[in-house]
Design a protein around this motif. Structure first.
Motif, short mmCIF file in Angstrom:
data_model
loop_
_atom_site.label_atom_id
_atom_site.label_comp_id
_atom_site.label_asym_id
_atom_site.label_seq_id
_atom_site.Cartn_x
_atom_site.Cartn_y
_atom_site.Cartn_z
N PHE A 1 -2.97 -25.67 32.88
CA PHE A 1 -1.52 -25.49 32.62
C PHE A 1 -1.30 -25.43 31.13
O PHE A 1 -0.67 -24.71 30.45
N MET B 1 -2.10 -22.30 29.57
CA MET B 1 -0.99 -21.51 29.68
C MET B 1 0.21 -21.60 28.84
O MET B 1 0.80 -20.91 28.08
N ARG C 1 1.92 -19.02 26.49
CA ARG C 1 3.27 -18.74 26.59
C ARG C 1 4.20 -18.76 25.21
O ARG C 1 5.02 -18.26 24.89
N TYR D 1 -6.26 -15.11 23.14
CA TYR D 1 -5.31 -14.88 24.24
C TYR D 1 -5.90 -14.62 25.39
O TYR D 1 -5.58 -15.05 26.67
N HIS E 1 -7.53 -19.49 32.25
CA HIS E 1 -6.47 -20.01 33.03
C HIS E 1 -6.63 -19.43 34.67
O HIS E 1 -6.58 -20.42 35.41
N MET F 1 -7.33 -22.25 37.41
CA MET F 1 -6.15 -22.46 38.55
C MET F 1 -6.79 -22.13 39.98
O MET F 1 -6.78 -22.85 40.86
N VAL G 1 -6.82 -25.02 42.63
CA VAL G 1 -6.09 -24.82 43.85
C VAL G 1 -7.09 -25.15 44.89
O VAL G 1 -6.94 -25.98 45.88
N GLY H 1 -10.47 -11.30 31.76
CA GLY H 1 -9.37 -11.68 32.85
C GLY H 1 -10.47 -12.32 33.88
O GLY H 1 -11.47 -12.20 34.11
N TRP H 2 -9.56 -12.85 34.95
CA TRP H 2 -10.50 -13.68 36.09
C TRP H 2 -11.08 -12.68 36.77
O TRP H 2 -11.97 -12.96 37.54
N PHE I 1 2.48 -12.90 42.46
CA PHE I 1 1.56 -14.07 42.93
C PHE I 1 1.55 -15.51 42.49
O PHE I 1 1.26 -16.40 42.94
N HIS I 2 2.62 -15.55 41.28
CA HIS I 2 2.80 -16.74 40.84
C HIS I 2 3.73 -17.59 41.82
O HIS I 2 3.69 -18.94 42.35
N ALA J 1 2.36 -20.72 42.90
CA ALA J 1 2.76 -22.00 42.15
C ALA J 1 3.82 -22.47 42.85
O ALA J 1 3.75 -23.69 43.28
N MET K 1 9.95 -12.80 35.39
CA MET K 1 8.75 -11.94 35.55
C MET K 1 9.03 -10.89 36.30
O MET K 1 8.59 -9.60 35.90
N ARG L 1 -1.19 -9.16 30.71
CA ARG L 1 -2.38 -9.64 29.59
C ARG L 1 -2.00 -8.95 28.51
O ARG L 1 -3.06 -8.35 27.86
N GLN M 1 6.36 -32.64 34.47
CA GLN M 1 5.21 -33.27 35.18
C GLN M 1 5.08 -34.49 34.81
O GLN M 1 4.14 -35.19 35.46
C1 HEA Z 1 -3.75 -20.81 41.71
C2 HEA Z 1 -3.44 -20.06 40.90
C3 HEA Z 1 -2.55 -20.41 39.80
C4 HEA Z 1 -1.79 -21.26 39.50
C5 HEA Z 1 -1.16 -22.55 40.20
C6 HEA Z 1 -0.93 -20.81 38.09
C7 HEA Z 1 0.12 -21.45 37.76
C8 HEA Z 1 0.68 -20.96 36.38
N1 HEA Z 1 0.63 -19.76 35.67
FE1 HEA Z 1 -1.01 -18.30 36.04
N2 HEA Z 1 -2.31 -17.00 36.57
C9 HEA Z 1 -3.25 -17.32 37.55
C10 HEA Z 1 -3.41 -18.17 38.62
C11 HEA Z 1 -2.51 -19.34 38.78
N3 HEA Z 1 -1.47 -19.59 37.61
C12 HEA Z 1 -3.90 -15.91 37.48
C13 HEA Z 1 -5.11 -15.68 38.51
C14 HEA Z 1 -3.75 -15.20 36.66
C15 HEA Z 1 -4.25 -14.02 36.22
C16 HEA Z 1 -5.00 -14.03 34.98
C17 HEA Z 1 -5.61 -12.86 34.67
O1 HEA Z 1 -4.88 -12.03 33.94
O2 HEA Z 1 -6.92 -12.68 34.62
C18 HEA Z 1 -2.49 -16.06 36.19
C19 HEA Z 1 -1.98 -15.43 34.77
C20 HEA Z 1 -0.64 -16.20 34.27
C21 HEA Z 1 0.17 -15.33 33.39
C22 HEA Z 1 -0.16 -14.02 32.76
C23 HEA Z 1 -0.94 -13.83 31.56
C24 HEA Z 1 -0.94 -12.37 31.14
O3 HEA Z 1 -1.04 -11.51 31.99
O4 HEA Z 1 -1.22 -12.23 30.07
C25 HEA Z 1 1.03 -16.40 33.03
C26 HEA Z 1 2.09 -16.02 32.27
O5 HEA Z 1 3.30 -16.73 31.91
C27 HEA Z 1 1.02 -17.45 33.84
C28 HEA Z 1 1.63 -18.59 34.01
C29 HEA Z 1 1.42 -19.67 34.89
C30 HEA Z 1 2.41 -20.73 34.70
C31 HEA Z 1 3.42 -21.15 33.71
C32 HEA Z 1 1.96 -21.80 35.67
C33 HEA Z 1 2.63 -22.94 36.27
O6 HEA Z 1 2.97 -22.64 37.62
C34 HEA Z 1 1.49 -23.93 36.27
C35 HEA Z 1 2.07 -25.33 36.75
C36 HEA Z 1 1.06 -26.48 36.50
C37 HEA Z 1 1.04 -27.70 36.79
C38 HEA Z 1 2.90 -28.07 37.13
C39 HEA Z 1 0.33 -28.68 36.72
C40 HEA Z 1 0.43 -29.85 37.47
C41 HEA Z 1 -0.85 -30.70 37.51
C42 HEA Z 1 -0.48 -31.73 37.04
C43 HEA Z 1 0.72 -32.33 36.25
C44 HEA Z 1 -1.54 -32.72 36.93
C45 HEA Z 1 -1.47 -34.09 37.04
C46 HEA Z 1 -2.73 -34.75 36.88
C47 HEA Z 1 -3.07 -35.99 37.20
C48 HEA Z 1 -2.00 -36.58 38.12
C49 HEA Z 1 -4.42 -36.55 37.33
N4 HEA Z 1 0.00 -17.13 34.67
#
Ligand code: HEA
Ligand code: HEA
Ligand code: CUA
Ligand SMILES: [Cu+2]
Lengths: 258, 589, 103, 273
Positions: B40, B43, B47, B95, B102, B106, B111, B167-168, B426-427, B431, B477, B488, B519
């Protein structure tokens, strides 16, 4: 004229695009309907069945025939979408290529890190031979000038020119990594796969010079700069005028012009 | 193995190299939460670039720019060099590094380890009345191999080549020619190995170690979800392992499995044998990665089903059809993979096949979701904190799932492929969907694992903050994607259509930062409750399933009496006890 | 499975026979490869022989011939996905409309 | 705390009829099927998409590989005999057969080493199209010459080519061609498009050959480790926990037969076709 871009789909200036748009729109109405209907039921439950004094859960399961019907209806609608709307468009885009009678304009589109090259065949309609060994900074697509067909060819970098109301076939290929040839306003997208040349076709219905070609696939550091301009001419004549003016410029490729 | 329980193990053996599934489960869960948090953070940096292209990243930008000097930068030097410019703004390659890592972190380090390694390990043996996993040492090995994989991924940030940046999905040839990928591949091979060890263990445990009377159709739905998930991992991961080995060969041994003849990079013909096929990777990758997305969602569905049954005080509606749907879903997930590849120029027959299977696979999801919603009818809903998370899962997963449909139709995918619409889709499932379900699971099982409840007030703050801001991040989005913004993309304002929706991007970024703030109550709650939480009895939620019929926290071997199961998993408010419930396990056997 | 010693003795005889057959088949497939068959028939023969050898190993050395039902189920599932996996090349080669450019 | 015992470690489960270990090893083998399946699938795809896939026999050493096939099959038999000996209560014979299995597997690896190593000193020079006619008499491939490098300078290579195609008696693997009486030739570096040894980077054929046989070799090493454990430190279990030990030997056997089975398919696909 910069087209109006907004929150929903970008303007569409292609002959086939309306079908793509229609599919997207119908689908979203369907999704919205489903979501709202389902959401109303959900919210109603949350309110009606909240825990409170004097209210007790009922062990008996509701005999919800309605769910079966809803599921069947969803599945049915998906079938309609698939066979009624989606597949016909797809097959038109992918298979109904313009024939020789349509006399399409064939352009080779060659992606590279980080630019689109457009290779025009010129009056003879035949693309000159290219080879990887010849690809250098002053000959980006490796055009082999010893090939007579190459004499009237033209290569542009990051600037695509096409006439309106004419079928265009693009043979999409790439020099290095995977790119994706994308013109949002024309509803055209095709990955450029190394080692392959893949055709796509379209026809523009508007003219103007404020359109863009994008790269939709991550292709390296400067993926984000890999955009080209797109100029659409009002008619084939104006397009040809442009072509001749370029060909007469005496750029590298045209030196052997007669 | 089992004999180990008789010794009195020292601290290290008990809490570090433990073979107890409960300890391993907690190790998995905590490690995974840390990775989630880390992913996170990556990310949140990205952002910033998206919202304010080319501006200095506040605080972190300056910090990293300061480390750019190789003499004073210390161990941060390589990291800084791969991420930021001397002005402290994010580099395009930075980036890409952040995006790739990320996604990877993730999915594979956040997860899956939390949902399967954490919850699966901790809860599943308890729910089936087993003393431990079938192979406790293998279980331990699986955690340590996972951790090794995670460390390899983390370490890669600090190496001169930097972390992976393709990329992943790591599509070759790009991934073969860009730096940092080797460590990624090694890390992936370790993570895959760990998952394979884990899944063998899960399947054997569920088949063999169920308590007396616990037939398959008396299993809690969560166990079913884990069971199907384990099969997905078992059979889908090896092809990616094979693909990873092939890509590793391409990188370190100079083969050209994914490199066709005549590639010209920077006007030089690559000196490799050629004749390879870049699409081979995509097939092998998606052969795993589509089942993988169901690996992300199924355990989440399992948690939601447990929490909903418990808090509606009523049996689940359509339990059997949910089980059958899950099995069907798992099976189908192996034959839809090419819907990620519609734009690669595949033939028409092939695309029709994959469009059809994609439509078919949405039906079991609809059935499961419908069953969960109808379960609310005639119930008595307790709005506990886990229940809030579980309830919010339903509409948000529905949004994510529904937006999968346009992507599954190739004609609509022409416009939507590789845009933010896909990111939105997918988010919403991973998410606001999976993550919310995982939070529900944490609040729900925390008292079992620690003997204390988490604070409700902080829980509410966490819930509402997350609920609102997750939507604020991801809803825009869809509109961005519709407008045509590619994913990307380091800077979308270069495009007319991207510039037009830049304000949405900014909104989404602010949403992400607020989500980060939301959080904080959770992190406080998670740690503080260890000491200050209200003491919980053995069954604080008045639940039926077996894990609540054993002492809290459960002892070694889990049960003090041999569990014998007498009824189905969700006997809430049965006719003979209108205000109560019948535990699955008899009091004394 | 857990049989008695004289059952095992019977098994041992089977193992020896299978061993002999495997040896013969190995020589056969090597021999056939020198016949300069067309590529199609060479593949068919080689795969046919390999499948027989493989099945013998699986059935007798791995005792699949009288194994438990559940293992058959697991393997059936695996075989199905294995076939799907094997279909990948044909999907890719025969149906795309792209032209392979061997530049 | 009898509750804490994990069941079915030594006795089979009443319904499935299997011990945990046996069910587990079969599941593991299922995943291995998918692993090698993916590699075979890749091999087919690469081969179908290739313009010039070599005949395995022309590049690889078939006699050595045949020997290895025989060795591996024999080791499979000794493995199953080891298990049978245990069942028949002949611990001495078990040790004998298990020892034989391990010895055979080591022999397999040694032979593999002799199969691999000459590849790295054997070269192929792919010529530029324009230069092909210059070396007409020495071509071993379409536009290439394979052989051993005798001497090299910045602009020339002294090359001892293999017997050219067409000459009879040359179809028995390139390795033996070191003996072929052939004059040295000198090749201009400028005529060479790519010079490479017969390592994995040579072509996709050798690439997949090294990848698959290498991965298979790793499986062999894994098997040796397990079997050696069962033969030496592990065998004390025989007296203490007899059934469990038999189970372990059976599982190790299943794994070993699977490794054999993979080879049975690798051998024709890589060497003979
Ligand atoms: C399971 C998968 C998963 C999850 C959960 C998330 C979560 C989030 N993702 Fe992600 N994302 C991906 C998988 C995931 N993503 C994948 C596969 C890609 C594509 C990558 C690629 O292009 O190759 C991607 C790409 C991606 C992009 C696009 C980037 C791009 O194309 O340029 C963005 C943009 O905003 C983004 C944003 C976020 C955000 C804001 C969250 C939020 O929801 C995050 C929320 C997280 C939390 C709220 C954390 C909570 C945990 C805690 C607080 C821990 C506490 C700790 C203790 C108590 C010990 N993600
Ligand atoms: C948890 C993860 C998860 C889940 C569950 C899904 C579920 C689905 N996904 Fe998604 N998907 C991803 C994760 C997931 N996906 C990821 C990570 C990517 C991008 C990878 C990348 O490129 O980086 C992706 C990309 C992706 C694509 C490729 C897009 C592209 O690149 O162009 C497609 C195309 O078909 C697709 C389709 C679907 C479909 C049809 C479902 C279906 O299973 C959804 C079914 C669900 C429903 C249909 C909703 C349920 C029901 C209701 C709303 C109730 C209404 C009911 C009644 C009234 C009765 N997904
Ligand atoms: Cu080219 Cu992105
Ligand atoms: Cu998918």
């Amino acid at each position: 004229m910069v087209p109006e871009y907004g929150l929903w789909l970008p303007p569409d200036i292609s002959t086939h695009g309306y079908q793509v748009d229609r599919l997207i729109n119908v689908l979203h109405w369907f999704m919205a309907l489903l979501f709202v209907g389902w959401g109303i039921f959900f919210t109603y439950c949350l309110f009606k069945f909240r825990a409170r004094t004097g209210h007790r859960a009922n062990y008996e399961l509701p005999n919800a025939k309605i769910s079966k019907w809803a599921e069947v209806a969803v599945a049915g609608f998906e079938v309609v979408l698939l066979f009624g709307l989606a597949l016909p468009v797809w097959s038109q885009v992918k298979s109904d290529f313009p024939t020789d009678e349509d006399n399409p304009l064939r352009i080779r589109v060659i992606g590279e890190q980080f630019a689109w090259n457009f290779h025009y065949a010129g009056p003879d309609g035949i693309h000159g031979r290219t080879s990887p060994e010849l690809m250098k900074a002053d000959n980006l697509i490796g055009l082999d000038m010893s090939d007579p067909d190459a004499a009237d060819d033209l290569v542009t970098n990051n600037w695509m020119h096409i006439p309106k109301n004419k079928k265009i076939v693009c043979d999409v290929s790439t020099k290095d990594v995977i790119h994706s040839f994308w013109i949002p306003v024309l509803r055209v997208k095709q990955d450029a796969i190394p080692g392959m040349s893949i055709p796509v076709w379209f026809e523009a219905t508007e003219h103007g010079d404020k359109f863009q070609v994008a790269c939709a696939q991550l292709c390296g550091n400067n993926h984000y700069t890999m955009k080209g301009d797109l100029t659409i001419y009002e008619s084939e004549e104006t397009f040809n005028e442009w072509y001749e003016s370029m060909a007469g410029d005496g750029e590298d490729e045209e030196e052997e012009e007669e | 193995m089992s004999t180990d329980h008789h010794h009195n193990p020292g601290f290290i053996a008990k809490y570090v190299f433990s073979v107890d599934h409960k300890v391993i489960g907690i190790q998995y869960a905590v490690t995974a939460l840390l990775f989630l948090f880390f992913g996170f953070c990556l990310m949140m940096m990205m952002r910033f670039q998206l919202a304010y292209p080319g501006e200095e990243i506040p605080v972190i930008g300056g910090l990293l720019a300061g480390a750019l000097d190789p003499d004073t930068g210390g161990f941060l030097h390589n990291l800084a060099a791969s991420l930021v410019s001397s002005d402290g703004f994010l580099l395009p390659e930075g980036y890409n590094v952040l995006g790739a890592m990320h996604g990877t972190i993730m999915v594979f380090l956040g997860v899956v380890p939390l949902a399967v390694g954490g919850f699966g390990n901790y809860v599943m043996p308890l729910q089936i009345g087993a003393p431990d996993m079938a192979f406790p040492k293998l279980n331990m090995a699986s955690y340590w191999v996972f951790l090794a994989g995670g460390i390899v991924m983390l370490v890669s940030f600090f190496l001169p080549q930097g972390a992976a940046q393709s990329g992943w999905t790591s599509y070759p040839p790009l991934s073969v020619i860009s730096p940092g990928q080797t460590m990624w591949l090694i890390g992936m091979v370790l993570l895959i190995t760990s998952s394979l060890l884990g899944s063998v263990n899960f399947i054997v445990t569920i088949i063999h170690l169920r308590a007396e009377g616990l037939s398959f159709f008396r299993l809690p739905f969560f166990v079913w979800a884990q069971f199907v998930t384990a099969f997905l991992l078992l059979l889908a991961f090896p092809p990616l392992e094979a693909a990873g080995v092939l890509q590793l060969m391409d990188r370190v041994a100079g083969t050209s499995f994914f490199m066709p003849t005549g590639l010209v990079v920077a006007n030089e013909v690559l000196n490799v044998a050629g004749e390879g096929n870049p699409l081979l990777w995509q097939h092998l990758f998606w052969f795993l990665a589509h089942p993988e997305v169901y690996v992300l969602i199924l355990p989440a569905l399992g948690i939601v089903a447990e929490v909903i049954a418990n808090n509606t005080r009523k049996p689940l509606w359509g339990y059997r059809s949910m089980v059958y749907s899950t099995i069907f879903l798992g099976f189908m997930s192996f034959i839809v993979w090419a819907h990620h590849m519609f734009m690669t120029g595949m033939g028409e027959t092939m695309s029709i096949f994959f469009q059809t299977t994609t439509m078919i696979i949405s039906v079991p999801s609809v059935i499961i979701l419908t069953a969960l919603v109808i379960s609310l009818w005639g119930s008595s809903i307790r709005f506990t904190v886990p229940m809030l998370f579980a309830l919010s899962f339903l509409p948000m997963f529905a949004i994510g799932g529904l937006t999968g449909l346009p992507l599954g139709l190739a004609a609509a995918d022409i416009h939507l492929h590789d845009t933010y619409y896909v990111i939105g889709h997918f988010h919403y499932v991973v998410a606001p969907g999976t993550l919310m379900a995982l939070f529900a699971g944490i609040y729900y099982w925390y008292p079992k694992a620690t003997g204390r409840k988490m604070n409700t007030m902080l829980g509410h703050m966490h819930f509402w903050g997350s609920f609102i801001f997750l939507n604020a991040v991801f809803m825009p989005m869809f509109f961005q994607g519709m407008a045509g913004v590619s994913r990307r993309l380091y800077d979308q304002t270069l495009y007319y259509h991207g510039d037009a929706v830049q304000s949405l991007t900014r909104m989404s970024s602010w949403g992400a930062w607020c989500l980060g703030i939301a959080q904080i109550p959770f992190i406080i709650n998670f740690f503080a409750s260890l000491w200050m939480g209200k003491k919980a009895n053995d069954n604080p939620w008045e639940a039926t399933t077996l894990e609540w019929s054993t002492p809290t926290p459960p002892p070694h071997g889990n049960f003090t009496t041999v569990p014998v199961v007498v009824c189905g998993p969700y006997e809430y408010s049965p006719p003979d006890k209108p205000d109560g419930f019948t535990p699955q396990m008899t009091a004394n056997a | 499975m857990a049989e008695h010693a004289h059952d095992i003795a019977k098994h041992v005889k089977v193992y020896i026979v299978i061993f002999a057959v495997l040896m013969v088949l190995t020589l056969v497939t090597v021999g056939v490869s020198y016949l300069e068959l067309s590529i199609m028939s060479a593949v068919i023969v080689a795969m046919f022989v390999a499948s027989i050898k493989g099945s013998l190993v699986a059935c007798y050395f791995m005792h699949l011939i009288d194994e438990r039902k559940i293992i058959y189920w697991v393997l059936a599932l695996t075989v199905f996905f294995f076939i799907v996996l094997m279909a990948i090349p044909s999907l890719d080669v025969h149906s795309g409309e792209g032209v392979v450019v061997n530049r | 705390m009898s509750v804490a015992e994990i069941k079915y470690i030594d006795k089979p489960h009443p319904i499935t009829g299997l011990t945990n270990g046996k069910l587990g090893i079969w599941l593991f083998l299922a995943s291995e099927v998918m692993l090698f399946g993916a590699l075979f699938s890749s091999l087919i795809l690469l081969r179908v998409g290739s313009s010039d896939w070599p005949h395995g026999k022309n590049i690889l050493d078939v006699p050595l590989a045949t020997l290895n096939t025989i060795i591996l099959i024999t080791s499979s038999v000794t493995m199953v005999m080891a298990w049978a000996s245990l069942k028949m209560d002949r611990f001495d014979k078990f040790k004998l057969y298990m020892g034989a299995t391990i010895a055979l597997s080591c022999a397999f690896l040694v032979i593999k080493f002799f199969e691999y190593s000459p590849k790295f000193s054997h070269y192929e020079a792919f010529l530029k199209p324009a230069a092909v006619s210059k070396y007409e008499d020495h071509l071993t491939g379409k536009a290439s010459i394979s052989g051993h490098i005798e001497k090299q300078t910045d602009d020339e290579i002294v090359f001892k080519p293999d017997t050219p195609k067409g000459d009879h008696g040359a179809d028995h693997g390139a390795e033996h061609d070191g003996h072929a009486e052939h004059a040295e030739i000198t090749i201009d570096r400028a005529d060479i498009h790519r010079l490479t040894s017969f390592g994995p980077w040579h072509s996709n054929f050798l690439g997949i050959y090294f990848t698959m046989t290498g991965l298979h070799g790793l499986h062999i090493i894994g098997g040796i480790v397990v079997n050696a454990w069962l033969l030496f430190p592990g065998s004390v279990m025989f007296r203490k926990e007899r059934e469990r030990f038999e189970g372990r030997v059976e599982c190790a056997g299943l794994y070993w037969h699977f490794v054999d089975l993979v080879w049975i398919f690798l051998f024709p696909t890589l060497y003979l076709l």
